[in-house]
Design an enzyme around this catalytic site. Structure first.
Site, PDB file in Angstrom:
ATOM      1  N   GLU A  34     -16.707   3.420  23.224  1.00  0.00           N
ATOM      2  CA  GLU A  34     -16.728   2.570  24.418  1.00  0.00           C
ATOM      3  C   GLU A  34     -15.512   2.845  25.300  1.00  0.00           C
ATOM      4  OE1 GLU A  34     -16.623  -1.420  22.899  1.00  0.00           O
ATOM      5  OE2 GLU A  34     -18.575  -1.195  21.910  1.00  0.00           O
ATOM      6  N   ASP A  67      -8.463   1.132   5.553  1.00  0.00           N
ATOM      7  CA  ASP A  67      -8.181   0.916   4.143  1.00  0.00           C
ATOM      8  C   ASP A  67      -9.489   0.825   3.344  1.00  0.00           C
ATOM      9  OD1 ASP A  67      -6.063   0.280   2.186  1.00  0.00           O
ATOM     10  OD2 ASP A  67      -7.078  -1.652   2.011  1.00  0.00           O
TER      11      ASP A  67
HETATM   12  C1  GLC Z   1      -5.285   1.036  -0.339  1.00  0.00           C
HETATM   13  C2  GLC Z   1      -3.857   1.000   0.125  1.00  0.00           C
HETATM   14  C3  GLC Z   1      -3.032   0.350  -0.930  1.00  0.00           C
HETATM   15  C4  GLC Z   1      -3.540  -1.063  -1.130  1.00  0.00           C
HETATM   16  C5  GLC Z   1      -5.029  -1.080  -1.428  1.00  0.00           C
HETATM   17  C6  GLC Z   1      -5.610  -2.454  -1.296  1.00  0.00           C
HETATM   18  O1  GLC Z   1      -5.471   1.811  -1.454  1.00  0.00           O
HETATM   19  O2  GLC Z   1      -3.421   2.302   0.427  1.00  0.00           O
HETATM   20  O3  GLC Z   1      -1.675   0.358  -0.633  1.00  0.00           O
HETATM   21  O4  GLC Z   1      -2.861  -1.645  -2.193  1.00  0.00           O
HETATM   22  O5  GLC Z   1      -5.745  -0.274  -0.539  1.00  0.00           O
HETATM   23  O6  GLC Z   1      -5.685  -2.851   0.035  1.00  0.00           O
END
Ligand code: GLC
Length: 538
Positions: free
Chosen positions: A263, A212
């Protein structure tokens, strides 16, 4: 741009043509909405496990599961309280182990979603940081001393300032909701802790992670103002967000995480969310020794427009081939309105899917797109997405693409939960039974059948998904010529008509069409109506 030397070992591994992830079809499961195994109205691991055979039959290679951790629930699980525990709504760590085992037995790989840019405000670290400004935990976040005005002009991606006050008057940074405080990655303890998280899930057998906000993590050390304001209508972040995104030292972390992957004997993979407008910059995240895949969202954010599609595809192919990485393609995800609605019809969404599945690289499908689901209308009272609330209702938010999957047309809650269960956590539209899996499975003209057949052909023909592509455009028609890497005497061409007139294209043999109603080819020519794509042999 950083100029660190590239390890030869990584380079040879990165360009290995047979690596499983290079041309994988990855299926994104929105865990809360995929299948409810225990009748509480919320999707879970038991439900997903039971539906793995469906995914194997669809033909995908890997499943990416959206965050499953114990979470504060402020942003659909992207506010994590404990990175090595499973939210009881979804199951247990043992359920993850069982999921991985079942998936592997079916030839599927499992990717989890990891959230390194921020934690939940209920994470143990943040609670200690709030209690004691001098604690080591406080140094793992971005705190600024009390002042009248916020420390700078940084804005939350969900609206409003990116700074909120603590009860004792300090400011803390959150690029998303106030319940998602940003971690300070300049503190080495943060990176150490994430190494442990990666190994925890890898040791359990998990095959990789979707990362993310992989373009984030680091912030300008002097906390200078951003030159501009982020607009969700842009293709992605650019120089206007230079102080909060794409800081060059983030690449050190991806090299570090790649080393953790290396790893392991079985090949682990990382796909980063790299929402940057400049595709060359996105490509840098997939350099040898960094992320295996770097998502680019230009195509996802392009309207139904032949010029936009052709340009984006060419630029993305160039940017990724410059670093020897495969291009990952995405038309839909849990953050974007469903393509059937965005493009204006299910017919167009099918054509776009056929184009995507032909392109060299990896294709990411979002659960429900194989059913042709439209964006759902969600009553305001049922909405959950913080974007809706933080924008004061100005932005509809993402609930409409996060509706539970319809499995069985005539069952209560369309088979998402067993009969007698609690109501699904988001309401299914009353008229969705026609989209249900059981209605589409044996229907040769259904969208589900089209996806199945396209993925099968992609496996059979080396020119599809892993070859070399040449993109040309004439008016509203995009043509992609695909040739296998090792001299295929019969290359494949994908045509998509995004214009308004029927066109004639030369076709020796029609392999696949996005619409069932094409006549021909006759005498080596095929009439290609608007909103239609085909795969052909010339
Ligand atoms: C990314 C995710 C989204 C989330 C954001 C904050 O963009 O895809 O769904 O709200 O990160 O974590």
């Amino acid at each position: 741009m950083s100029a660190e030397p590239i390890e030869d070992r990584c380079r040879s591994e990165h360009v290995r043509r047979d690596a499983w992830w290079r041309d994988a079809v990855v299926y994104q499961v929105y865990l809360r909405s995929f299948a409810d195994g225990n009748g509480d109205g919320v999707g879970d691991f038991a439900g997903l496990r039971a539906r793995l055979p469906y995914l194997a039959e669809l033909g995908v290679n890997a499943v990416w599961v959206t965050p499953h951790y114990v979470s504060g629930g402020a942003d659909g699980g992207y506010d994590v309280i404990d990175y090595t525990a499973v939210d009881p709504d979804y199951g247990t760590v043992e359920d993850v182990r069982a999921l991985v085992e079942d998936a592997h037995a079916l030839g599927l790989r499992i990717l989890l979603d990891i959230v390194p840019n921020h934690t939940s405000d209920q994470h143990e670290w943040f609670r200690r940081a709030l209690a004691d400004p001098d604690s080591p935990e406080a140094a793992r976040y971005h705190f600024m001393p009390a002042s009248e005005e916020p420390p700078n002009n940084w804005q939350s991606m969900f609206g409003g300032p990116a700074w909120s006050r603590t009860p004792d008057g300090r400011w803390y940074l959150h690029l998303f909701t106030p319940q998602q405080p940003d971690l300070n990655w300049d503190n080495p303890e943060v990176a150490d802790d994430f190494d442990r998280t990666l190994r925890f899930w890898f040791d359990l057998g998990v095959d990789g992670f979707r990362v993310d906000v992989a373009y984030g993590l680091f912030k300008d050390p002097a906390y200078r103002d951003n030159p501009g304001i982020y607009s969700p209508t842009l293709f992605g972040h650019g120089p206007e967000q230079a102080m909060t995104t794409n800081q060059p030292r983030v690449h050190q972390i991806w090299r570090r995480w790649r080393a953790v992957c290396n790893e392991y004997f079985d090949e682990k993979m990382l796909v980063g969310e790299v929402s940057l407008a400049d595709l060359e910059q996105v490509g840098l995240y997939a350099r040898p020794g960094e992320l295996h895949h770097a998502f680019q969202f230009r195509l996802l954010k392009s309207d139904w427009d032949a010029e936009a599609f052709a340009e984006t595809i060419t630029e993305a192919l160039d940017a990724f081939s410059a670093v020897g990485a495969p291009a990952p393609w995405v038309l839909g995800n849990h953050d974007k309105a469903r393509q059937a609605t965005r493009y204006g019809s299910e017919r167009r969404a099918r054509a776009a899917a056929l184009l995507m599945l032909a392109l060299p690289g990896s294709a990411y499908l979002y659960a429900g797109e194989e059913l042709g689901l439209p964006e759902a209308t969600v009553p305001d009272a049922a909405r959950r997405d913080p974007i809706f609330f933080r924008s004061g209702g100005k932005r509809a938010g993402r609930d409409g693409c996060r509706i539970p999957m319809p499995w069985t047309a005539d069952a209560p809650a369309a088979g998402f939960s067993a009969a007698g269960s609690a109501e699904p956590w988001l309401p299914l539209p009353a008229d969705w039974s026609g989209y249900a899996v059981d209605r589409q499975l044996d229907d040769p003209s259904s969208t589900l059948t089209m996806y199945q057949q396209a993925i099968l052909l992609r496996d059979l023909y080396p020119a599809l998904g892993s070859g070399q592509a040449t993109v040309t455009r004439e008016g509203g028609v995009v043509r992609v010529d695909l040739a296998a890497h090792h001299g295929d005497p019969e290359p494949i061409t994908c045509w998509i008509n995004m214009g308004t007139e029927t066109v004639t294209v030369p076709v020796h043999r029609l392999l696949m069409a996005s619409a069932p109603d094409l006549g021909g080819p006759v005498g080596g020519l095929l009439m290609l109506p608007p909103d239609t794509a085909v795969w052909t042999r010339v």
